[in-house]
Write an enzyme that holds these catalytic residues in place. Structure first.
Site, PDB file in Angstrom:
ATOM      1  N   SER A 123      34.224  15.251  12.554  1.00 23.92           N
ATOM      2  CA  SER A 123      33.012  15.783  13.378  1.00 23.92           C
ATOM      3  C   SER A 123      31.922  16.125  12.366  1.00 23.92           C
ATOM      4  O   SER A 123      30.664  15.640  12.963  1.00 23.92           O
ATOM      5  CB  SER A 123      33.393  17.297  14.251  1.00 23.92           C
ATOM      6  OG  SER A 123      34.531  17.079  14.640  1.00 23.92           O
ATOM      7  N   HIS A 144      33.528   8.456  15.832  1.00 21.60           N
ATOM      8  CA  HIS A 144      33.472   9.684  16.346  1.00 21.60           C
ATOM      9  C   HIS A 144      33.493   9.820  17.685  1.00 21.60           C
ATOM     10  O   HIS A 144      32.456   9.629  18.440  1.00 21.60           O
ATOM     11  CB  HIS A 144      32.220  10.557  15.733  1.00 21.60           C
ATOM     12  CG  HIS A 144      32.285  11.848  16.160  1.00 21.60           C
ATOM     13  ND1 HIS A 144      30.957  12.655  16.478  1.00 21.60           N
ATOM     14  CD2 HIS A 144      33.509  12.913  16.704  1.00 21.60           C
ATOM     15  CE1 HIS A 144      31.054  13.932  16.624  1.00 21.60           C
ATOM     16  NE2 HIS A 144      32.624  13.935  16.869  1.00 21.60           N
ATOM     17  N   GLU A 156      30.138   7.914  18.727  1.00 25.94           N
ATOM     18  CA  GLU A 156      29.240   7.973  17.603  1.00 25.94           C
ATOM     19  C   GLU A 156      29.893   7.150  16.175  1.00 25.94           C
ATOM     20  O   GLU A 156      30.919   7.379  15.674  1.00 25.94           O
ATOM     21  CB  GLU A 156      29.010   9.320  17.130  1.00 25.94           C
ATOM     22  CG  GLU A 156      27.705   9.452  16.115  1.00 25.94           C
ATOM     23  CD  GLU A 156      27.384  10.927  16.108  1.00 25.94           C
ATOM     24  OE1 GLU A 156      28.390  11.905  15.941  1.00 25.94           O
ATOM     25  OE2 GLU A 156      26.145  11.522  16.402  1.00 25.94           O
ATOM     26  N   ASN A 194      26.788  16.776  16.223  1.00 26.16           N
ATOM     27  CA  ASN A 194      27.091  18.225  16.024  1.00 26.16           C
ATOM     28  C   ASN A 194      25.924  18.923  15.388  1.00 26.16           C
ATOM     29  O   ASN A 194      25.787  20.022  15.155  1.00 26.16           O
ATOM     30  CB  ASN A 194      28.486  17.902  15.075  1.00 26.16           C
ATOM     31  CG  ASN A 194      29.561  18.087  16.117  1.00 26.16           C
ATOM     32  OD1 ASN A 194      29.661  18.505  17.222  1.00 26.16           O
ATOM     33  ND2 ASN A 194      30.696  17.170  15.832  1.00 26.16           N
TER      34      ASN A 194
HETATM   35  P1  NAI Z   1      44.264  19.006  16.282  1.00 30.26           P
HETATM   36  O1  NAI Z   1      44.304  20.331  15.579  1.00 30.26           O
HETATM   37  O2  NAI Z   1      44.321  19.053  17.792  1.00 30.26           O
HETATM   38  O3  NAI Z   1      45.042  18.054  15.745  1.00 30.26           O
HETATM   39  C1  NAI Z   1      45.267  17.669  14.307  1.00 30.26           C
HETATM   40  C2  NAI Z   1      46.458  17.093  14.140  1.00 30.26           C
HETATM   41  O4  NAI Z   1      46.578  16.484  12.775  1.00 30.26           O
HETATM   42  C3  NAI Z   1      47.640  17.723  13.897  1.00 30.26           C
HETATM   43  O5  NAI Z   1      48.698  17.696  15.074  1.00 30.26           O
HETATM   44  C4  NAI Z   1      48.341  18.025  12.675  1.00 30.26           C
HETATM   45  O6  NAI Z   1      49.628  18.295  12.642  1.00 30.26           O
HETATM   46  C5  NAI Z   1      47.705  16.597  12.270  1.00 30.26           C
HETATM   47  N1  NAI Z   1      47.737  16.457  10.940  1.00 30.26           N
HETATM   48  C6  NAI Z   1      47.397  17.307  10.002  1.00 30.26           C
HETATM   49  N2  NAI Z   1      47.384  16.541   8.718  1.00 30.26           N
HETATM   50  C7  NAI Z   1      48.239  15.473   8.987  1.00 30.26           C
HETATM   51  C8  NAI Z   1      48.603  14.185   8.218  1.00 30.26           C
HETATM   52  N3  NAI Z   1      48.470  14.571   6.814  1.00 30.26           N
HETATM   53  N4  NAI Z   1      49.230  13.321   8.811  1.00 30.26           N
HETATM   54  C9  NAI Z   1      49.280  13.173  10.112  1.00 30.26           C
HETATM   55  N5  NAI Z   1      48.788  14.238  10.945  1.00 30.26           N
HETATM   56  C10 NAI Z   1      48.375  15.293  10.178  1.00 30.26           C
HETATM   57  O7  NAI Z   1      42.786  18.480  15.953  1.00 30.26           O
HETATM   58  P2  NAI Z   1      41.776  17.649  16.843  1.00 30.26           P
HETATM   59  O8  NAI Z   1      40.850  18.508  17.758  1.00 30.26           O
HETATM   60  O9  NAI Z   1      42.470  16.500  17.263  1.00 30.26           O
HETATM   61  O10 NAI Z   1      40.597  17.191  15.683  1.00 30.26           O
HETATM   62  C11 NAI Z   1      41.020  15.992  14.738  1.00 30.26           C
HETATM   63  C12 NAI Z   1      39.832  15.558  14.181  1.00 30.26           C
HETATM   64  O11 NAI Z   1      39.031  15.238  15.368  1.00 30.26           O
HETATM   65  C13 NAI Z   1      38.918  16.503  13.339  1.00 30.26           C
HETATM   66  O12 NAI Z   1      38.680  15.842  12.298  1.00 30.26           O
HETATM   67  C14 NAI Z   1      38.035  17.100  14.258  1.00 30.26           C
HETATM   68  O13 NAI Z   1      36.897  17.514  13.477  1.00 30.26           O
HETATM   69  C15 NAI Z   1      37.445  15.859  14.991  1.00 30.26           C
HETATM   70  N6  NAI Z   1      37.035  16.041  16.451  1.00 30.26           N
HETATM   71  C16 NAI Z   1      37.386  17.023  17.361  1.00 30.26           C
HETATM   72  C17 NAI Z   1      36.960  17.158  18.465  1.00 30.26           C
HETATM   73  C18 NAI Z   1      37.354  18.281  19.609  1.00 30.26           C
HETATM   74  O14 NAI Z   1      36.564  18.548  20.287  1.00 30.26           O
HETATM   75  N7  NAI Z   1      38.390  18.922  19.018  1.00 30.26           N
HETATM   76  C19 NAI Z   1      35.927  16.317  18.823  1.00 30.26           C
HETATM   77  C20 NAI Z   1      35.584  15.217  18.156  1.00 30.26           C
HETATM   78  C21 NAI Z   1      36.257  15.227  16.737  1.00 30.26           C
END
Ligand code: NAI
Length: 287
Positions: A123, A144, A156, A194
């Site tokens: 993000s 993104h 994005e 963002n």
């Molecule tokens: P989340 O916390 O729901 O999921 C992240 C997942 O990554 C978790 O299941 C975790 O166990 C896993 N993980 C951590 N280390 C790992 C590894 N080494 N190998 C494989 N899996 C691993 O987070 P979310 O919300 O899905 O965010 C993920 C990315 O997307 C972040 O960079 C966030 O900034 C970005 N993002 C999030 C948005 C949102 O609205 N939640 C919108 C746009 C981007």
């Protein structure tokens, strides 16, 4: 570098909110998907998220049972990064932490073929810094997606210092192949979305904390008054308060005081009230 026509299998690292959403849209659009998380139960939870979302599309009549079954069969879950060895493109969607992302990109660099594009769904973090952990920074790009991925049209594309223009172009083409519409941002903190969204959310939280209005009035004021679909407190709960805080802290470190996160947001995250995903944030949610 692999062209769009060469992409059959997409590797996705992280099966959380964003990772399983990206896996779903890729599978629906005919790609084979390998979805990786660190523990079996996290992989299972990501796969269940996909199945439930596909069921909702079928119930609403937006998808046939056969299309949903086909998409389900295209997604394989794993905890082993080596299972991404045959991926033609990888999208990373793990925690918003530079050290962890760099470590995963270094591992991916050793795992996939040398002409495979590595995209990050970050993000706010620098694409250039993430890319520096690899021997192929020209193949690293920001892709993104917006939350919820199956419903949000926008993606994005973020171009790092060393991103090859052909890689940026492939990122646009890949997103469009999923039915998305794209725009491009330079690798500046927060990119387009963002950089502008986070201070808006922060100001909504401060307005509540400083007693400007009750929570529903702040959200109604912004939805009815500025024609956006959700107000700042609702939207922060929807994104996840921890994700918002991580983003604001990155922007604060890079861009200074105007991006300081509100302390009410910090207290909520410390209390474990992370929004919809934990059942409580600024609002309460049922099961
Ligand atoms: P989340 O916390 O729901 O999921 C992240 C997942 O990554 C978790 O299941 C975790 O166990 C896993 N993980 C951590 N280390 C790992 C590894 N080494 N190998 C494989 N899996 C691993 O987070 P979310 O919300 O899905 O965010 C993920 C990315 O997307 C972040 O960079 C966030 O900034 C970005 N993002 C999030 C948005 C949102 O609205 N939640 C919108 C746009 C981007």
């Amino acid at each position: 570098m692999r062209e769009l026509d060469d992409i059959d299998t997409v590797g996705i690292v992280g099966a959380g909110t964003m990772g399983h959403g990206i896996a779903q849209v890729a599978a629906l659009d005919g790609y084979d998907v390998v979805l990786r998380d660190v523990e079996d139960e996290l992989v299972e939870s990501g796969l269940s998220g996909i199945h439930e979302s596909l069921d909702r599309f079928v119930t609403r009549g937006d998808l046939s049972e056969a299309e949903a079954d086909d998409a389900r069969e295209r997604v394989t879950g794993t905890t082993d990064l080596a299972d991404l060895a045959d991926a033609d493109l990888v999208v990373e969607a793990i925690v918003e932490d530079m050290d962890v992302k760099q470590s995963v990109f270094a591992d991916l660099d050793d795992t996939v073929a040398e002409d495979v594009v590595l995209a990050t769904n970050t993000s706010t973090l620098s694409i250039t810094s993430i890319a520096s952990a690899t021997d192929c920074p020209e193949l690293v790009v920001g892709l993104h997606f917006m939350n919820p991925v199956p419903l949000m049209e926008g993606v994005e594309v973020v171009v790092g210092e060393k991103t090859d223009p052909a890689v940026a172009s492939l990122a646009h083409d890949f997103a469009e192949s999923l039915g998305k519409s794209t725009w491009e941002s330079d690798d500046k903190p927060g990119f387009v979305t963002n950089r502008i969204l986070m201070p808006w959310l922060a100001e909504g939280i401060r307005a509540y904390d400083e007693g400007v209005a009750e929570k529903p009035d702040i959200d109604r004021g912004m939805t009815l008054g500025t024609n956006v679909p959700m107000g700042p407190l609702e939207l922060a709960d929807h994104i996840g308060l921890d994700i918002c805080l991580d983003a604001m802290e990155t922007l604060h470190a890079e861009l200074g005081d105007r991006y300081q996160p509100p302390y009410l947001l910090k207290r909520k995250v410390e209390a474990g009230d992370l929004g919809k995903k934990t059942g409580r944030g600024f609002y309460e949610y049922g099961d």
